[in-house]
Design a protein around this motif. Structure first.
Motif, PDB file in Angstrom:
ATOM      1  N   VAL D  96       0.852  -1.185   0.000  1.00 40.63           N
ATOM      2  CA  VAL D  96       0.000   0.000   0.000  1.00 40.63           C
ATOM      3  C   VAL D  96       0.890   1.238   0.000  1.00 40.63           C
ATOM      4  O   VAL D  96       1.896   1.271   0.703  1.00 40.63           O
ATOM      5  CB  VAL D  96      -0.906  -0.010   1.246  1.00 40.63           C
ATOM      6  CG1 VAL D  96      -1.818   1.191   1.266  1.00 40.63           C
ATOM      7  CG2 VAL D  96      -1.698  -1.304   1.314  1.00 40.63           C
ATOM      8  N   THR D  97       0.543   2.263  -0.785  1.00 39.57           N
ATOM      9  CA  THR D  97       1.332   3.505  -0.752  1.00 39.57           C
ATOM     10  C   THR D  97       0.446   4.691  -0.424  1.00 39.57           C
ATOM     11  O   THR D  97      -0.723   4.753  -0.813  1.00 39.57           O
ATOM     12  CB  THR D  97       2.020   3.786  -2.102  1.00 39.57           C
ATOM     13  OG1 THR D  97       1.032   3.841  -3.127  1.00 39.57           O
ATOM     14  CG2 THR D  97       3.040   2.735  -2.435  1.00 39.57           C
ATOM     15  N   ALA D  98       1.059   5.656   0.267  1.00 40.37           N
ATOM     16  CA  ALA D  98       0.328   6.880   0.613  1.00 40.37           C
ATOM     17  C   ALA D  98       0.220   7.806  -0.591  1.00 40.37           C
ATOM     18  O   ALA D  98      -0.809   8.433  -0.806  1.00 40.37           O
ATOM     19  CB  ALA D  98       1.035   7.589   1.766  1.00 40.37           C
ATOM     20  N   GLY D  99       1.281   7.916  -1.384  1.00 42.73           N
ATOM     21  CA  GLY D  99       1.254   8.808  -2.541  1.00 42.73           C
ATOM     22  C   GLY D  99       1.977   8.190  -3.721  1.00 42.73           C
ATOM     23  O   GLY D  99       2.685   7.180  -3.569  1.00 42.73           O
ATOM     24  N   THR D 100       1.829   8.800  -4.876  1.00 43.21           N
ATOM     25  CA  THR D 100       2.465   8.214  -6.055  1.00 43.21           C
ATOM     26  C   THR D 100       3.993   8.275  -5.960  1.00 43.21           C
ATOM     27  O   THR D 100       4.677   7.454  -6.551  1.00 43.21           O
ATOM     28  CB  THR D 100       2.007   8.933  -7.340  1.00 43.21           C
ATOM     29  OG1 THR D 100       2.124  10.336  -7.128  1.00 43.21           O
ATOM     30  CG2 THR D 100       0.575   8.592  -7.665  1.00 43.21           C
ATOM     31  N   SER D 101       4.537   9.215  -5.210  1.00 46.69           N
ATOM     32  CA  SER D 101       5.993   9.286  -5.086  1.00 46.69           C
ATOM     33  C   SER D 101       6.568   8.113  -4.287  1.00 46.69           C
ATOM     34  O   SER D 101       7.766   7.884  -4.301  1.00 46.69           O
ATOM     35  CB  SER D 101       6.407  10.603  -4.422  1.00 46.69           C
ATOM     36  OG  SER D 101       5.898  11.702  -5.138  1.00 46.69           O
ATOM     37  N   ASP D 102       5.716   7.395  -3.580  1.00 45.55           N
ATOM     38  CA  ASP D 102       6.178   6.248  -2.800  1.00 45.55           C
ATOM     39  C   ASP D 102       6.210   4.970  -3.623  1.00 45.55           C
ATOM     40  O   ASP D 102       6.597   3.911  -3.121  1.00 45.55           O
ATOM     41  CB  ASP D 102       5.252   6.032  -1.591  1.00 45.55           C
ATOM     42  CG  ASP D 102       5.147   7.255  -0.702  1.00 45.55           C
ATOM     43  OD1 ASP D 102       6.183   7.861  -0.411  1.00 45.55           O
ATOM     44  OD2 ASP D 102       4.021   7.617  -0.305  1.00 45.55           O
ATOM     45  N   LEU D 103       5.797   5.055  -4.893  1.00 45.25           N
ATOM     46  CA  LEU D 103       5.624   3.834  -5.687  1.00 45.25           C
ATOM     47  C   LEU D 103       6.932   3.083  -5.920  1.00 45.25           C
ATOM     48  O   LEU D 103       6.941   1.848  -5.961  1.00 45.25           O
ATOM     49  CB  LEU D 103       4.988   4.177  -7.037  1.00 45.25           C
ATOM     50  CG  LEU D 103       3.463   4.181  -7.031  1.00 45.25           C
ATOM     51  CD1 LEU D 103       2.935   4.676  -8.365  1.00 45.25           C
ATOM     52  CD2 LEU D 103       2.950   2.758  -6.747  1.00 45.25           C
ATOM     53  N   GLY D 104       8.046   3.804  -6.087  1.00 42.63           N
ATOM     54  CA  GLY D 104       9.310   3.123  -6.370  1.00 42.63           C
ATOM     55  C   GLY D 104       9.702   2.193  -5.237  1.00 42.63           C
ATOM     56  O   GLY D 104      10.118   1.050  -5.460  1.00 42.63           O
ATOM     57  N   VAL D 105       9.559   2.675  -4.026  1.00 40.58           N
ATOM     58  CA  VAL D 105       9.892   1.858  -2.869  1.00 40.58           C
ATOM     59  C   VAL D 105       8.947   0.666  -2.758  1.00 40.58           C
ATOM     60  O   VAL D 105       9.365  -0.471  -2.500  1.00 40.58           O
ATOM     61  CB  VAL D 105       9.847   2.720  -1.589  1.00 40.58           C
ATOM     62  CG1 VAL D 105       9.996   1.860  -0.354  1.00 40.58           C
ATOM     63  CG2 VAL D 105      10.945   3.778  -1.636  1.00 40.58           C
ATOM     64  N   ALA D 106       7.670   0.922  -2.971  1.00 36.21           N
ATOM     65  CA  ALA D 106       6.691  -0.160  -2.891  1.00 36.21           C
ATOM     66  C   ALA D 106       6.973  -1.217  -3.954  1.00 36.21           C
ATOM     67  O   ALA D 106       6.894  -2.422  -3.698  1.00 36.21           O
ATOM     68  CB  ALA D 106       5.285   0.418  -3.074  1.00 36.21           C
ATOM     69  N   ARG D 107       7.326  -0.770  -5.127  1.00 36.32           N
ATOM     70  CA  ARG D 107       7.602  -1.704  -6.207  1.00 36.32           C
ATOM     71  C   ARG D 107       8.830  -2.561  -5.899  1.00 36.32           C
ATOM     72  O   ARG D 107       8.887  -3.730  -6.263  1.00 36.32           O
ATOM     73  CB  ARG D 107       7.806  -0.919  -7.516  1.00 36.32           C
ATOM     74  CG  ARG D 107       7.975  -1.747  -8.784  1.00 36.32           C
ATOM     75  CD  ARG D 107       6.733  -2.523  -9.194  1.00 36.32           C
ATOM     76  NE  ARG D 107       5.543  -1.740  -9.278  1.00 36.32           N
ATOM     77  CZ  ARG D 107       5.159  -1.005 -10.347  1.00 36.32           C
ATOM     78  NH1 ARG D 107       5.919  -0.966 -11.426  1.00 36.32           N
ATOM     79  NH2 ARG D 107       4.038  -0.325 -10.318  1.00 36.32           N
TER      80      ARG D 107
END
Lengths: 225, 225, 225, 225, 225, 225, 225, 225
Positions: D96-107
């Motif tokens: 789960v991510t809070a914002g789109t800028s967190d997507l790299g880490v989540a991925r």
């Protein structure tokens, strides 16, 4: 157990070398250690300035010794031997505080200056939240050769003063405040980052150091070229 | 690889819910991500404010998209769709800066307010090291309903202003400075520790946040009891 | 020893200038200093709000003075002279807390608002770990013109509230917590970095400052154009 | 000059010992060092996960090697040998991510889980400033055995999620943000100080570590008593 | 003065929602506040776990209430109502400490697990400076489904353990140490930066949080797909 | 409640393994815990060095045990069993202090060396503000094989000494000072950033650690090739 | 403009005074400044060790000078004049690294030791996450008189090594890592707070300093009493 | 968009008010902003000192303007209009550096003093690791009325100098160093915590500020009572 018992070594040539008497920093020293150091001072008739001497610790010094000390609790300073030398002529240093909670630190500076024979004017409670208080006193402040400013919290006062007076401004950040004030760190950093040029800074709560800096400045004048 | 490809979810009901349009924070987003978000905005005819959009990144947006954006480089902001709404009536917010290096942050606040239809007066370079500059403008500042102050280094300006005006004072610490300024940390802490009561603070360089806070204040008046 | 004994300088024109009465911050002041300041207030019939007055220090004030003070221990506040002014009309400010340990700070804000004649609703223990508690009260919170939120630890509550209400949200980070909570620093930073736009912040545990900010906001409405 | 030239020592028994394959952390390693390590992996037919492999550095690997790597730029991860193993059955982990800028880490977390054969659902942009976005997806999130949450800035999302789901919640603070966000430090501390009980935390931006923690949890189930 | 007196709001649905009972964090609460919260628990026959209850504060609770509490001083925990539930079957969690000074924190975790019916094995004083102590116990540790490690100072133990066991490793940094140990900050950061993959971390001294994390892990097994 | 009661595990093979006896770090341990550990030492006739044993805590040990301990209050150390072993030959280590407030830390080092049979010379109060004091003693210092320097505040002494002697210089930063001294952090960092090459550093106030480092150095000579 | 142009002053007597040659720290110096310093070395036939000499800056030195320098890019060191002196006899120092990213720092230490004529064994990639790697090499490590350990991230390796070998252990924390690793700060603090007694520490990435410390130790043996 | 375009406001009365000319701090200003400010200076024939003017930025100024500027790259300073005023009489200020890397900061101070007509002696590379270098120059240093000391890393030099000279000592910590040097923070704190009394400090790398402080000191002499 160590072969050579360790003890304090007085730096009695300091006044000759750098124009300042050695002070006894009492925090972290036991009453016995303080008494031992003072006895050495008395043995060579060297007056002594004591700093960070809490009332409790002062009370635990030998009574006969305590009586010979001129003690002032707000600044937690004591003076042994000959008392404060007589201040010569008009006050040369203005010691300014932002709030009443900064008075202890300011008084430490004043006492250290007095110990070295320099007269002082204390100007209290002129923090910038009520700018009129500072403006009312600014001409009086300008009449001195050095300004020491004790301020905690956001320490905006040194910046404002630095833009209003031409003489040296020595900021003493104080540990007054809470939260982000962080024991004086914000006041320290604000004074160092001051937008007013040429403001100089000493350690948090270091009234004694500010006084020594003022003495160096006044000395340089006396002996200058 | 993940079962469900992740993508941005617009919060289009935000204006209705809290009176503010969602902004697109462009730092850390690729031009492709930004373009994708903006296409969603255009699909539902929702205007968009872009913040932290560096000139380089703006130049890497698709050319056709770039042309539809009203871009301002000092503040690194862009506005897509309908342009800034017409500001109603006299300026309600004064955006004050301590030095010229603070102008970018102040302009971000001004642009965000304009985007929401609020007029602004910019008052620059009134840092406290030359107090007369502030005093000359203080009556003009007092004519506004909210004051936003952008200041770096020691951030003494919010404290002085807070003692001079009765309206809300929103301090935006800026990352201007070096050494102990520490990327705006000292300005932030000084503003938070301000000796002037009731100064409020937003994150370092957060001109957009200050504008939103001003909008909340102005909204509370409009809808209040 | 200093030529001019230093003492507190009341800023009695503050209410006229910025709409706020001066408060007496008692931490770091001795009972004697506090009593001296209060006697000046009484001499000019100016009521006084005392903050950070620990029960122990309150007990060490002169008994006759203590009796004239309306003291509240949870908030460590005292009010001298005329007591809290009568709050006018319905409560304008909601003072919300995340946990019961935040109540002291919230109460300081409530007392300061009451001292200035503003009614308050206290809404306690609605931290986000049990979101239903907040949701049950959210409509009641929305009925106010300003929201003050006191929260420690991770201070997630201001962010969630900021996304749910349109009015100004003033976050007061509290020093509640341990370890990384670091005396309120994490709560402070989390509130400043809030993902909800336009949340403003005051110093850690600064309930008084939050109240002053709310007063500035309510004043701007009253006197606005 | 040293007697014994130093080189990398693979830990090929790691999967047997702790259920996890060794990953190659590419930051701070030269393309030559990476290629040398990978050739050892290929020599023993051990697949390899590469993390923190910037697109630029990936492009500087020998071309023939680069072709054998399944590279994904958003997460900066590469997989060498056999590709991601086939995920078995339904997704067990929600990322789960809070914002789109967190997507790299989540991925990065999702890729590391896929490399170990675990299916993942990515749920993006559900930060608490628009709570409805989270509430709309909460039932989908609850259907997984472990939740990984990537959030920067104030990281309020792990606290809110921790109060809504019963399964393990692994917070990955991200370096998204500016000013007090301080490279992820505030998100980290907020997650650690979470008011929701039992939220666990890994290092800033450490999507790989969060995946490994999830694998340990899922392994404990498989082999548990 | 506030219109609505503030009081604690129990979150009695928490066990149903997330599998954990609410605990009463006693630091910063007065004995009266604690007693008031506990009376609410007793009114609805909900058992309560009390954490951070110092012996002194425990002694200041009403005597009749104190008798109904199962108090353990090393961990500063109390259990009200029905006592610790009977642990089912063999111990599922190993609680490991680096030194004897870490025992209080470890015991808090053990007590919280016991309160929720989970059996625990305590394994003490296996810090890595004498690696043989750990090696002698490693097989015993491996027999559990979750490992909680309490370690202060340099917290090297979680890293070493994380490389030796396959199950989840939850590190609880402790405030044991001095100087750079900095109240547990170094232990915290070392655990977060652990070179062993998948070690997860909770706040400093947060034995209770580690227990809750273990409960989430054990619950996910029970209810998993 | 835990199945296996936790207790201290002595590392009696430490001297054989690394040439050092285990010490009992008493901070954070109760008198009962200390007594229990010491009884294990006595059971196997292993002498014990106790560090960080405050006078108050020493007084709370069982009287019969206390009598068997050689206690020294300045260093807060105790020695149980056989007393300090006889120092062999001439002193090999000089323990130098910058000021009298550093003496407690220096004495801890001296006591730990004596416990291991190494003779020490204490050289006190040679801080660089009065350089002549150091110069007067420099030849005496040079006569030793290892120099331990305890210094707080700005810790300039290790740098100056490191430029004057050829043997190993082990700096022990002390927590002496206030404000920016920050509990020894500035002394620590100054020693680590020393412009004199090859100065090594141990934790703040860690006289015991400095002694152990000196023992390792002296041991390496004895057993070297 | 200054009356007396400033220039570098070589400390050519350093080897005689403290057994170490002066090194040229190249970070922050321009190629011209470096060339000027080296020409002074060559004028007096004094060999020079250059540290922190980036490949780019090395390439910008005058070509004729560059040819006379033995440059090694991984460690960013250069040696001018006579090259590394011949190492005498068997290697006396083991330089151990936790991971391959630590090799550059370790190599700086090895090169500095070689420059002073001391042989070195490099032992790489024995971090504690795979403890078997260390155990396989521990006997080889024990054969040296001094151990230098370069480790980043959580720096658990110095603690484990310190418990396994009797000789001096010099920890060099490295800036390897991200997030809480904080440029080596966590590794530094973990090494300083090591639970293994007598581990000494130098500044982050200071391979040169570790080598100098080892030289002091080896020198003390040669000249000792 | 703002109603009133913002621009720089010169403080031309500053020399009259506080004896110092305003300087143009060029970091964070665009070449266009700098050129605009300088055109105002030229319009009123006010000479200008430019600080933090990187060579790259200087090269991007309009060519005709650049030619009128006396630019010095090591200090990154420029002087516009009339050039540096002629220094009167013998040098009054000694500008001392610990290492060659500190020269840029020292030169900034020297240039600012020259701009105000004060002669300077630069004394370089007298760091305390080779104490003889300082001792050789100490008499030359003593011949000045003020000493400015630029030192990075551990900044031991101000402490040693402060114990050797009687005149004011202004420490300028520099950002020279790495690791714990932390961009000058350790040098700053060491100077503030100096064991030599009366050393004053300015912000990191603030050579200009040190010069202004020296000017205030020299001015106070000229105009003093």
């Amino acid at each position: 157990m160590p072969r050579q018992p360790a003890e304090a070594v007085l730096d009695l040539g300091r006044r000759k070398r750098i124009g300042l008497d050695e002070a006894v920093f009492c925090a972290g020293k036991s009453p016995a250690q303080i008494a031992s150091i003072l006895s050495k001072h008395e043995a060579v008739r060297s007056p002594a300035l004591l700093t960070r001497l809490d009332p409790d610790k002062f009370a635990r010094l030998p009574a006969s010794l305590g009586k010979r000390i001129d003690y002032e609790p707000l600044s937690r300073t004591g003076i042994l031997g000959a008392g404060p030398r007589k201040a010569r002529g008009r006050p040369l240093v203005a010691v300014v505080t932002a709030g009443t909670s900064d008075l202890g630190v300011a008084r430490e500076a004043a006492r250290a200056l007095g110990f070295h024979g320099i007269g002082v004017t204390e100007i209290a409670d002129v923090g910038v939240a009520g700018l009129w208080r500072l403006m009312k006193r600014i001409d009086a402040i300008r009449r001195h050769r050095v300004v020491i400013v004790a301020a905690g919290m956001d320490a905006a006062l040194p910046s404002v003063l630095g833009g209003l007076v031409a003489c040296p401004v020595i900021a003493v950040p104080t540990s007054v405040g809470y939260g982000v004030a962080a024991g004086g760190t914000t006041a320290l950093n604000a004074a160092l980052a001051s937008c007013a040029p040429g403001v100089v800074v000493v350690n948090i709560d270091n009234g004694y150091g500010a006084a020594c800096a003022a003495l160096r400045i006044l000395n340089t004048k006396a002996s200058g070229g």
